[in-house]
Design a protein around this motif. Sequence first.
Motif, PDB file in Angstrom:
ATOM      1  N   ILE A 220       0.858  -1.191   0.000  1.00  0.00           N
ATOM      2  CA  ILE A 220       0.000   0.000   0.000  1.00  0.00           C
ATOM      3  C   ILE A 220       0.895   1.242   0.000  1.00  0.00           C
ATOM      4  CG2 ILE A 220      -1.727   1.313   1.285  1.00  0.00           C
ATOM      5  CD1 ILE A 220      -2.663  -1.403   2.440  1.00  0.00           C
ATOM      6  N   ILE A 221       0.714   2.093  -0.989  1.00  0.00           N
ATOM      7  CA  ILE A 221       1.524   3.305  -1.127  1.00  0.00           C
ATOM      8  C   ILE A 221       0.716   4.495  -0.637  1.00  0.00           C
ATOM      9  CG2 ILE A 221       2.785   4.796  -2.713  1.00  0.00           C
ATOM     10  CD1 ILE A 221       3.111   2.404  -4.570  1.00  0.00           C
ATOM     11  N   ILE A 222       1.275   5.233   0.319  1.00  0.00           N
ATOM     12  CA  ILE A 222       0.604   6.386   0.910  1.00  0.00           C
ATOM     13  C   ILE A 222       1.451   7.638   0.668  1.00  0.00           C
ATOM     14  CG2 ILE A 222      -0.295   7.419   3.037  1.00  0.00           C
ATOM     15  CD1 ILE A 222      -0.404   4.509   4.149  1.00  0.00           C
ATOM     16  N   TYR A 223       0.827   8.667   0.128  1.00  0.00           N
ATOM     17  CA  TYR A 223       1.471   9.963  -0.048  1.00  0.00           C
ATOM     18  C   TYR A 223       0.614  11.034   0.628  1.00  0.00           C
ATOM     19  CZ  TYR A 223       4.332   7.902  -3.814  1.00  0.00           C
ATOM     20  OH  TYR A 223       5.203   7.133  -4.545  1.00  0.00           O
TER      21      TYR A 223
ATOM     22  N   SER B 280      -8.164  -4.357 -11.603  1.00  0.00           N
ATOM     23  CA  SER B 280      -8.498  -2.960 -11.385  1.00  0.00           C
ATOM     24  C   SER B 280      -7.743  -2.450 -10.166  1.00  0.00           C
ATOM     25  CB  SER B 280     -10.006  -2.788 -11.173  1.00  0.00           C
ATOM     26  OG  SER B 280     -10.715  -3.057 -12.362  1.00  0.00           O
ATOM     27  N   PHE B 281      -7.178  -1.255 -10.302  1.00  0.00           N
ATOM     28  CA  PHE B 281      -6.437  -0.628  -9.213  1.00  0.00           C
ATOM     29  C   PHE B 281      -7.173   0.638  -8.784  1.00  0.00           C
ATOM     30  CE2 PHE B 281      -3.464  -3.262 -11.447  1.00  0.00           C
ATOM     31  CZ  PHE B 281      -2.685  -3.834 -10.438  1.00  0.00           C
ATOM     32  N   TYR B 282      -7.258   0.817  -7.479  1.00  0.00           N
ATOM     33  CA  TYR B 282      -8.008   1.936  -6.925  1.00  0.00           C
ATOM     34  C   TYR B 282      -7.070   2.848  -6.127  1.00  0.00           C
ATOM     35  CZ  TYR B 282     -12.118  -0.872  -8.052  1.00  0.00           C
ATOM     36  OH  TYR B 282     -13.078  -1.605  -8.701  1.00  0.00           O
ATOM     37  N   THR B 283      -7.170   4.130  -6.408  1.00  0.00           N
ATOM     38  CA  THR B 283      -6.445   5.109  -5.614  1.00  0.00           C
ATOM     39  C   THR B 283      -7.464   5.943  -4.856  1.00  0.00           C
ATOM     40  OG1 THR B 283      -4.709   5.239  -7.313  1.00  0.00           O
ATOM     41  CG2 THR B 283      -4.736   6.965  -5.635  1.00  0.00           C
ATOM     42  N   TYR B 284      -7.229   6.084  -3.550  1.00  0.00           N
ATOM     43  CA  TYR B 284      -8.165   6.791  -2.667  1.00  0.00           C
ATOM     44  C   TYR B 284      -7.588   8.151  -2.301  1.00  0.00           C
ATOM     45  CZ  TYR B 284     -10.576   2.351  -2.282  1.00  0.00           C
ATOM     46  OH  TYR B 284     -11.265   1.194  -2.570  1.00  0.00           O
ATOM     47  N   TYR B 285      -8.485   9.133  -2.160  1.00  0.00           N
ATOM     48  CA  TYR B 285      -8.065  10.510  -1.903  1.00  0.00           C
ATOM     49  C   TYR B 285      -8.932  11.124  -0.805  1.00  0.00           C
ATOM     50  CZ  TYR B 285      -6.126   9.869  -6.607  1.00  0.00           C
ATOM     51  OH  TYR B 285      -5.452   9.392  -7.699  1.00  0.00           O
TER      52      TYR B 285
ATOM     53  N   GLN C  68     -12.629   9.587  -1.435  1.00  0.00           N
ATOM     54  CA  GLN C  68     -13.076   9.365  -2.801  1.00  0.00           C
ATOM     55  C   GLN C  68     -12.056   8.453  -3.477  1.00  0.00           C
ATOM     56  OE1 GLN C  68     -13.489  14.014  -2.978  1.00  0.00           O
ATOM     57  NE2 GLN C  68     -14.404  13.199  -4.836  1.00  0.00           N
ATOM     58  N   TYR C  69     -12.467   7.818  -4.560  1.00  0.00           N
ATOM     59  CA  TYR C  69     -11.500   6.942  -5.239  1.00  0.00           C
ATOM     60  C   TYR C  69     -11.634   7.043  -6.754  1.00  0.00           C
ATOM     61  CZ  TYR C  69     -15.297   3.546  -5.986  1.00  0.00           C
ATOM     62  OH  TYR C  69     -16.466   2.932  -6.375  1.00  0.00           O
ATOM     63  N   MET C  70     -10.536   6.691  -7.400  1.00  0.00           N
ATOM     64  CA  MET C  70     -10.508   6.594  -8.856  1.00  0.00           C
ATOM     65  C   MET C  70     -10.049   5.196  -9.231  1.00  0.00           C
ATOM     66  SD  MET C  70      -8.602   8.984 -11.714  1.00  0.00           S
ATOM     67  CE  MET C  70      -6.970   8.281 -11.490  1.00  0.00           C
ATOM     68  N   GLU C  71     -10.759   4.594 -10.142  1.00  0.00           N
ATOM     69  CA  GLU C  71     -10.440   3.239 -10.596  1.00  0.00           C
ATOM     70  C   GLU C  71      -9.715   3.293 -11.936  1.00  0.00           C
ATOM     71  OE1 GLU C  71     -12.746  -0.875 -12.024  1.00  0.00           O
ATOM     72  OE2 GLU C  71     -13.887   0.884 -11.344  1.00  0.00           O
ATOM     73  N   GLN C  72      -8.653   2.501 -12.037  1.00  0.00           N
ATOM     74  CA  GLN C  72      -7.936   2.351 -13.295  1.00  0.00           C
ATOM     75  C   GLN C  72      -7.758   0.872 -13.580  1.00  0.00           C
ATOM     76  OE1 GLN C  72      -4.669   5.353 -12.177  1.00  0.00           O
ATOM     77  NE2 GLN C  72      -4.826   5.662 -14.373  1.00  0.00           N
ATOM     78  N   GLU C  73      -8.187   0.472 -14.768  1.00  0.00           N
ATOM     79  CA  GLU C  73      -8.084  -0.932 -15.158  1.00  0.00           C
ATOM     80  C   GLU C  73      -6.772  -1.195 -15.874  1.00  0.00           C
ATOM     81  OE1 GLU C  73     -11.427  -2.213 -17.400  1.00  0.00           O
ATOM     82  OE2 GLU C  73     -12.899  -1.638 -15.871  1.00  0.00           O
TER      83      GLU C  73
ATOM     84  N   ASN D  59      -1.593  -4.176  -4.935  1.00  0.00           N
ATOM     85  CA  ASN D  59      -2.071  -5.545  -5.118  1.00  0.00           C
ATOM     86  C   ASN D  59      -3.385  -5.586  -5.900  1.00  0.00           C
ATOM     87  OD1 ASN D  59       0.031  -6.766  -3.439  1.00  0.00           O
ATOM     88  ND2 ASN D  59      -1.030  -5.776  -1.730  1.00  0.00           N
ATOM     89  N   GLY D  60      -3.986  -4.418  -6.090  1.00  0.00           N
ATOM     90  CA  GLY D  60      -5.233  -4.359  -6.834  1.00  0.00           C
ATOM     91  C   GLY D  60      -6.447  -4.586  -5.945  1.00  0.00           C
TER      92      GLY D  60
END
Length: 202
Positions: free
Chosen positions: A126-129, A174-179, A162-167, A147-148
Amino acid sequence: MLFIIIRFVFWSLFLVICCYLIKKSHVIRKRKWLLIAFVTIVLLITASALIPVENIFVTFPSPESAYNYNNSGDVKLVVDGEKTDFIVGLKGDTTVYTIVPKSEGGWKLGMALNTKRVFQMIYDGIIIYVYQYQHSDDYYVTVLDTNGGKLEITDNRDSKFQYMEQENSVLNESFYTYYTYIKGFDDQYTLTVNDKVIRAHN
């Protein structure tokens, strides 16, 4: 991008005028002065790209319009902050982050130099910025699970994520990034991701 186009057109016209004046003048070594003028204009174009002079006299009606003025690609997500907004854009397969400041009646241009990444951590894939706008109390947290798949995520501020999904068609995943936005950031900030508590500390 209007931001770059306007600067290029303005300084190109200025260069044309300089070249005309040099050719019509009585100075010797005109080729030398033409070269100096060209190099000077190139440096001015570069410098002006770092300075959003438009912020003096232009206010944009939305964070998206402020983003689109000096970025290409599509706005996919806007995270609302107190004094700023965090814009998530997508240019091809590249994710672009921009923080735009709010002003009375609208938004101003945000520049990359004003956005600082003040924290980063990799924990079990899990990458956190954490990003900060200038020296303000506006901070934005991004969380990506390499890990998806979706995450169950909360923090000790009761923030709304909120999240953005990228396939990824190659990996068929599918990978999800949360903001989220948080006001202020310190070592007491914690995230809970899929029941794992992660404390933000360097």
